[in-house]
Write a protein that holds these residues in place. Sequence first.
Motif, PDB file in Angstrom:
ATOM      1  N   ALA A 126       0.913  -1.181   0.011  1.00  0.00           N
ATOM      2  CA  ALA A 126       0.097  -0.119   0.043  1.00  0.00           C
ATOM      3  C   ALA A 126       0.978   1.154   0.070  1.00  0.00           C
ATOM      4  O   ALA A 126       0.515   2.079  -0.715  1.00  0.00           O
ATOM      5  CB  ALA A 126      -0.841   0.102   1.125  1.00  0.00           C
ATOM      6  N   LYS A 127       1.942   1.403   0.772  1.00  0.00           N
ATOM      7  CA  LYS A 127       2.872   2.491   0.780  1.00  0.00           C
ATOM      8  C   LYS A 127       3.740   2.581  -0.409  1.00  0.00           C
ATOM      9  O   LYS A 127       4.217   3.591  -0.537  1.00  0.00           O
ATOM     10  CB  LYS A 127       3.673   2.355   2.230  1.00  0.00           C
ATOM     11  CG  LYS A 127       2.839   2.803   3.290  1.00  0.00           C
ATOM     12  CD  LYS A 127       3.793   2.451   4.666  1.00  0.00           C
ATOM     13  CE  LYS A 127       5.003   3.438   4.755  1.00  0.00           C
ATOM     14  NZ  LYS A 127       4.665   5.036   4.836  1.00  0.00           N
TER      15      LYS A 127
ATOM     16  N   ALA B  20      10.637  -3.995  -3.616  1.00  0.00           N
ATOM     17  CA  ALA B  20      11.069  -4.333  -2.351  1.00  0.00           C
ATOM     18  C   ALA B  20      11.734  -5.538  -2.137  1.00  0.00           C
ATOM     19  O   ALA B  20      12.771  -5.539  -1.236  1.00  0.00           O
ATOM     20  CB  ALA B  20       9.934  -4.101  -1.337  1.00  0.00           C
ATOM     21  N   ILE B  21      11.374  -6.705  -2.644  1.00  0.00           N
ATOM     22  CA  ILE B  21      11.850  -8.102  -2.543  1.00  0.00           C
ATOM     23  C   ILE B  21      13.262  -7.998  -3.096  1.00  0.00           C
ATOM     24  O   ILE B  21      14.191  -8.511  -2.359  1.00  0.00           O
ATOM     25  CB  ILE B  21      10.903  -8.968  -3.379  1.00  0.00           C
ATOM     26  CG1 ILE B  21       9.667  -9.148  -2.313  1.00  0.00           C
ATOM     27  CG2 ILE B  21      11.726 -10.322  -3.409  1.00  0.00           C
ATOM     28  CD1 ILE B  21       8.615 -10.143  -3.252  1.00  0.00           C
TER      29      ILE B  21
ATOM     30  N   SER C 193       5.161   5.794   0.492  1.00  0.00           N
ATOM     31  CA  SER C 193       6.557   5.952   0.889  1.00  0.00           C
ATOM     32  C   SER C 193       7.212   7.263   0.162  1.00  0.00           C
ATOM     33  O   SER C 193       7.137   7.551  -0.894  1.00  0.00           O
ATOM     34  CB  SER C 193       7.408   4.834   0.563  1.00  0.00           C
ATOM     35  OG  SER C 193       8.763   4.858   0.853  1.00  0.00           O
ATOM     36  N   GLY C 194       8.106   7.921   0.911  1.00  0.00           N
ATOM     37  CA  GLY C 194       8.866   9.325   0.542  1.00  0.00           C
ATOM     38  C   GLY C 194       7.881  10.447   0.503  1.00  0.00           C
ATOM     39  O   GLY C 194       8.653  11.660   0.346  1.00  0.00           O
TER      40      GLY C 194
ATOM     41  N   GLY D 110      -3.344  10.232   0.011  1.00  0.00           N
ATOM     42  CA  GLY D 110      -2.355   9.369  -0.522  1.00  0.00           C
ATOM     43  C   GLY D 110      -2.748   8.142  -0.447  1.00  0.00           C
ATOM     44  O   GLY D 110      -2.224   7.319  -1.385  1.00  0.00           O
ATOM     45  N   LEU D 111      -3.485   7.301   0.172  1.00  0.00           N
ATOM     46  CA  LEU D 111      -3.795   6.007   0.373  1.00  0.00           C
ATOM     47  C   LEU D 111      -5.370   5.569   0.130  1.00  0.00           C
ATOM     48  O   LEU D 111      -5.578   4.305   0.194  1.00  0.00           O
ATOM     49  CB  LEU D 111      -3.544   5.432   1.899  1.00  0.00           C
ATOM     50  CG  LEU D 111      -1.974   5.443   2.149  1.00  0.00           C
ATOM     51  CD1 LEU D 111      -1.825   5.044   3.658  1.00  0.00           C
ATOM     52  CD2 LEU D 111      -1.015   4.848   1.181  1.00  0.00           C
TER      53      LEU D 111
END
Length: 316
Positions: free
Chosen positions: A55-56, A302-303, A148-149, A162-163
């Motif tokens: 989500a972020k 991210a992974i 993020s950021g 944002g979400l």
Amino acid sequence: MMGTKTERLSATLADITRAAGILRSGGLVAFPTETVYGLGGNARNDDAVAAIYEAKGRPSFNPLIAHLPSVEAAKRYVSWSDQAERLARAFWPGPLTLVLPLLEGHGISPLVTAGLDTLAVRVPAHSAARALLSAFDGPIAAPSANPSGRISPTSATHVRAGLDGRIEAILDDGPCTVGLESTILGLFDRPTLLRPGGISADEVAEVLGAAPLTRNGAEAITAPGQLQSHYAPSSSVRLNALDRRGDELLLGFGDMDCDVNLSQSGDLIEAAARLFAALHELDQTGRPIAVAMIPQYGLGAAINDRLRRAAAPRNI
């Protein structure tokens, strides 16, 4: 997660009960604390924590803070100390996060700790947060509720901007009073200030009788809010592998022949949720690890960030 209908909840008993139910079912709820709004998920549910990163759009698996309703609840997950007790009496509930060793059988998702053997814990002071934590009756992992950021959110309006459409619900109880993230203090050999925040180092020193150490920015990550990562298997790691070489074990993704598969169906949320457990499982064999190619989009970024760090040359 994109396309989710985000519910608007208020700080009524009925809505807090609803929010706790969403968390128990593995959903995400943004909720207010006295510092900033947090994006909460069940800290014991791998998929829920992976969904927080999704989500972020969080670029790497950094440790998250586990929010708890009381000192007694925190003691179920971390090894308590005299210093922790003194600090908790002085500043909890409040904007101080303590990083302490995990207890055996803690049940916390390894995505919360980013593979570390410590956990960041906090008891927030905000009445709605405390009510939600009591209703949920468990640890809620919650970074700031923003992409993020982006600037940290201090109102439900900021969170929606944002979400909206990415999470199940936003619990709105007005603006945050502190508006600055919590201070993070590591209680290791010496108390160490890992992130400045709502409690000053001078206030901490007054309680402990000595100033905390300051973290060297070149050191490995030990808490939320730091940039470097740390986890690496003891065995060598080779990325973007198409097959095994020598006595390697293959960590796969998608429909392929491998020793451990992050997601047979190619689901990046499932792959993120399984990443640390899979690396631990393969590392216990002592054999080299080859990792299949992971798509570089969504949680795949991210992974891959974590895998690149795991495969990087180590200082012996």
